[in-house]
Design an enzyme around this catalytic site. Structure first.
Site, PDB file in Angstrom:
ATOM      1  N   GLU A  59      42.002  33.834  61.071  1.00 49.61           N
ATOM      2  CA  GLU A  59      42.897  32.851  61.691  1.00 49.61           C
ATOM      3  C   GLU A  59      44.171  33.553  62.151  1.00 49.61           C
ATOM      4  O   GLU A  59      44.595  34.551  61.549  1.00 49.61           O
ATOM      5  CB  GLU A  59      43.223  31.767  60.641  1.00 49.61           C
ATOM      6  N   ASN A 216      39.094  21.093  63.185  1.00 48.24           N
ATOM      7  CA  ASN A 216      39.145  21.679  61.843  1.00 48.24           C
ATOM      8  C   ASN A 216      39.951  20.744  60.952  1.00 48.24           C
ATOM      9  O   ASN A 216      41.032  20.282  61.340  1.00 48.24           O
ATOM     10  CB  ASN A 216      39.845  23.042  61.891  1.00 48.24           C
ATOM     11  N   GLU A 217      39.433  20.467  59.774  1.00 49.85           N
ATOM     12  CA  GLU A 217      40.141  19.607  58.809  1.00 49.85           C
ATOM     13  C   GLU A 217      40.778  18.429  59.539  1.00 49.85           C
ATOM     14  O   GLU A 217      41.989  18.191  59.466  1.00 49.85           O
ATOM     15  CB  GLU A 217      41.160  20.416  58.002  1.00 49.85           C
ATOM     16  N   TYR A 289      38.643  25.086  48.172  1.00 50.80           N
ATOM     17  CA  TYR A 289      39.473  26.149  47.611  1.00 50.80           C
ATOM     18  C   TYR A 289      39.627  25.917  46.113  1.00 50.80           C
ATOM     19  O   TYR A 289      39.773  24.776  45.663  1.00 50.80           O
ATOM     20  CB  TYR A 289      40.861  26.153  48.267  1.00 50.80           C
ATOM     21  N   GLU A 352      35.115  27.354  54.798  1.00 50.50           N
ATOM     22  CA  GLU A 352      36.316  27.919  54.152  1.00 50.50           C
ATOM     23  C   GLU A 352      36.108  27.815  52.646  1.00 50.50           C
ATOM     24  O   GLU A 352      35.898  26.707  52.132  1.00 50.50           O
ATOM     25  CB  GLU A 352      37.591  27.166  54.560  1.00 50.50           C
ATOM     26  N   GLN A 402      40.230  34.405  53.535  1.00 48.88           N
ATOM     27  CA  GLN A 402      39.931  34.869  54.857  1.00 48.88           C
ATOM     28  C   GLN A 402      39.662  36.364  54.807  1.00 48.88           C
ATOM     29  O   GLN A 402      39.986  37.014  53.810  1.00 48.88           O
ATOM     30  CB  GLN A 402      41.091  34.569  55.797  1.00 48.88           C
TER      31      GLN A 402
HETATM   32  O1  AHR Z   1      42.766  29.166  55.170  1.00 48.47           O
HETATM   33  C1  AHR Z   1      44.047  28.625  55.247  1.00 48.47           C
HETATM   34  C2  AHR Z   1      44.040  27.162  55.702  1.00 48.47           C
HETATM   35  O2  AHR Z   1      43.399  26.392  54.734  1.00 48.47           O
HETATM   36  C3  AHR Z   1      43.290  26.852  56.960  1.00 48.47           C
HETATM   37  O3  AHR Z   1      44.050  27.074  58.095  1.00 48.47           O
HETATM   38  C4  AHR Z   1      42.990  25.388  56.811  1.00 48.47           C
HETATM   39  O4  AHR Z   1      41.829  25.000  57.496  1.00 48.47           O
HETATM   40  C5  AHR Z   1      42.884  25.213  55.318  1.00 48.47           C
HETATM   41  O5  AHR Z   1      43.599  24.130  54.876  1.00 48.47           O
END
Ligand code: AHR
Length: 553
Positions: A59, A216-217, A289, A352, A402
């Site tokens: 990103e 995205n999201e 996450y 992600e 990432q």
């Molecule tokens: O990976 C960092 C961020 O986490 C990304 O930009 C977003 O899609 C997510 O919330």
């Protein structure tokens, strides 16, 4: 906390492994002291492991693109047309199959037209992340120069030999701009003005981009939509996308972690126009996450986070627990998807994933969301990849968040400095699973028990995954226990082992990690296994990741 354990079973350390401070041994005989068992059922295939679950994510955020991927043609850093040469070499080694770009949240603020055409004419824009950037961050992290755009990204992918996966801006641009981006990338040489612009940038032939994220999201930074509102937008974006003979796989913006309501709401609304709408969706993205290390004390996004480098054994297990939940999430969302799509044509893309710690461990101070991965993150990543391997029919792609200089990075880089992180080593070890036939693998082992602030807690004691590649079986296993080894009988149902070798990543220090000054502090070690007896008994060291390669007869 520094855990040092002299863990020695036998005296079989190979010379090459002498630097490894935790030893491991593999005996090729039946053992009476084994407390664990791995059974691989060769007659129970689960599906082909898509190489794309070993995918990556880059990103325009902090030091990912500028400094990480892109150093510029005139840089003293070794590069291929501006792209960091060492990164290309490392990604070839791990057979990187796909890279997602340009975000993340950045994607829904990005106009792809800013990143094409002559580099010196490209506009400077405020980066989506500029408000979060620390004062010490370089200017090009806060203000996007657009020096790296679609052409450079596709070049990066070509140099690696992987597929590009582009995420379109659904929040800020109309659907037409999505079609035009597809046209720029995929329309035949000389056919359109955009194809000519692509040719002028050095690429007359189409980029042939197959994977496209539609936002995205979209529940958050991607537009703050309800799932129903997003489904309406998705239908609009997916309705007439020019094909140019290229199969297009559109990825709908999916849920965050356990938001089953998003998945249900999206499909309900999408199908209001009939079941045929399913044909337009290749996959639903899922983001997960592992960030809450508060041991149940808070759900606050800032307060709940822990440190990447300073942690105790409870933090170690808590992180793994957070990560393990992705298996339930995959099964949960899959069930909901099945309510609308009985044949399960739509797949899940975990595009992600990774641990997310609080700031403070940046390898390069000033790099937003950069953290230094340790052995804990290697074990986490191996566990996660094993989970994906065990669900090949559900997970079509996954992208570790990432790739470089951000979150669960495989690599850290700054100027001429570069190192492979323990996560990078896990990807190298696990690449052998790509494209194999996933086999049902039954693991039994004593659970890990630990004290979670006065309350007893447990975590599994051994897990893994297996894949068959002709006459070779790849078996990976994770021992999460910070201090106990697992002596394990490996039992193959339906084949005999003719040869065996192992690679193990471990350390006596659970905080072990690589830095620019000590890039080889934590590395995997290989050994062959002398097959003598009828069975195979292996000792998996504490806090370890192991890949076995077994020849079969
Ligand atoms: O990976 C960092 C961020 O986490 C990304 O930009 C977003 O899609 C997510 O919330």
């Amino acid at each position: 906390m520094m855990l040092r354990r002299g863990f020695l079973r036998g005296s079989l350390l190979a010379a090459g492994a002498a630097a490894c401070s935790r030893s491991f041994s593999f005996a090729a005989a039946a053992s009476t002291s084994a407390d664990s068992r791995i059974e691989v059922l060769l007659d129970e295939p689960l599906g082909t492991i898509s190489p794309n679950i070993y995918g990556h994510f880059t990103e325009h955020l902090g030091g990912v693109i500028y400094d990480g991927v892109w150093v510029g043609e005139n840089s003293p850093v070794a590069n291929v047309q501006g792209i960091r040469k060492r990164l290309i070499e490392e990604m070839r080694k791990i057979k990187a199959p796909v890279v997602r770009y340009p975000g993340g949240c950045f994607a829904d603020s990005y106009n792809w037209r800013d990143g094409i055409g002559p580099a010196d004419k490209r506009p400077r824009r405020t980066n989506f992340w500029s408000g979060a950037e620390p004062k010490s961050a370089p200017e090009n992290h806060k203000f996007e120069t657009n020096r790296f755009g679609t052409n450079e990204f596709v070049r990066f992918c070509r140099l690696i030999g992987c597929q590009p996966y582009l995420a379109a801006n659904l929040r800020g641009l109309p659907a037409e701009e999505f079609y035009r981006w597809v046209e720029y990338c995929n329309s035949p040489a000389g056919s359109t003005t955009l194809a000519e612009m692509r040719a002028a940038a050095g690429s007359p032939e189409p980029f042939a981009v197959r994977f496209w994220g539609v936002g995205n999201e979209s529940w958050g930074c991607g537009g703050n939509f309800t799932p129903q509102e997003y489904a309406v937008e998705f239908r609009r974006f997916a309705t007439w996308v020019p094909q140019y003979g290229q199969e297009l796989s559109l990825v709908a913006s999916g849920p965050s972690s356990g938001e089953l309501g998003w998945t249900r709401g999206f499909f309900e609304e999408l199908l209001r126009k009939g079941a045929g709408q399913l044909d337009s969706v290749y996959g639903l993205s899922l983001h997960h996450y592992a960030w809450n290390l508060s041991r149940g004390q808070t759900t606050d996004w800032e307060k709940g986070k822990g440190s990447a480098l300073e942690f105790d054994s409870v933090d170690w297990y808590e992180l793994l627990r957070e990560g393990q939940s992705v298996e339930d999430l995959i099964e949960g969302h899959w069930r909901v998807m099945g309510e609308f799509d009985g044949r399960h044509r739509v797949k899940l893309l975990v595009d992600e994933w990774g641990p997310w710690y609080r700031p403070g461990s940046e390898a390069t101070p000033g790099n937003l969301l950069e953290q230094i991965p340790t052995l804990r993150d290697a074990v986490f990543s191996a566990m996660t990849l094993d989970i994906f391997n065990r669900h090949p029919e559900k997970v079509a792609m996954a992208n570790c968040a990432q790739l470089i200089n951000c979150l669960n990075s495989l690599y850290l880089a700054h100027g001429e400095k570069f190192c492979v992180t323990p996560v990078g080593h896990v990807f190298a070890m696990y690449a052998a699973h790509q494209g194999g036939q996933s086999l049902r693998t039954v693991v039994s082992a004593p659970a890990v028990h630990y004290d979670r602030d006065g309350k007893p807690a447990a975590f599994w004691g051994l897990q893994g995954s297996a894949s068959l590649h002709g006459k070779e079986l790849v078996l990976t296993a994770v021992n999460p226990h910070v201090s106990e080894s697992r002596e394990t009988v490996v039992d193959l149902r339906g084949a005999r082992i003719s040869s065996a070798s192992a690679v193990t990543l471990t350390s006596s220090d659970i905080h072990a990690h690589n830095t620019f000054n000590q890039p080889a502090a934590l590395e995997p070690h290989s050994r062959t296994i002398d097959l003598k007896g009828p069975g195979l008994t292996l000792t998996f060291p504490p806090a370890s990741v192991t890949r076995l390669s077994l020849g079969l007869t």
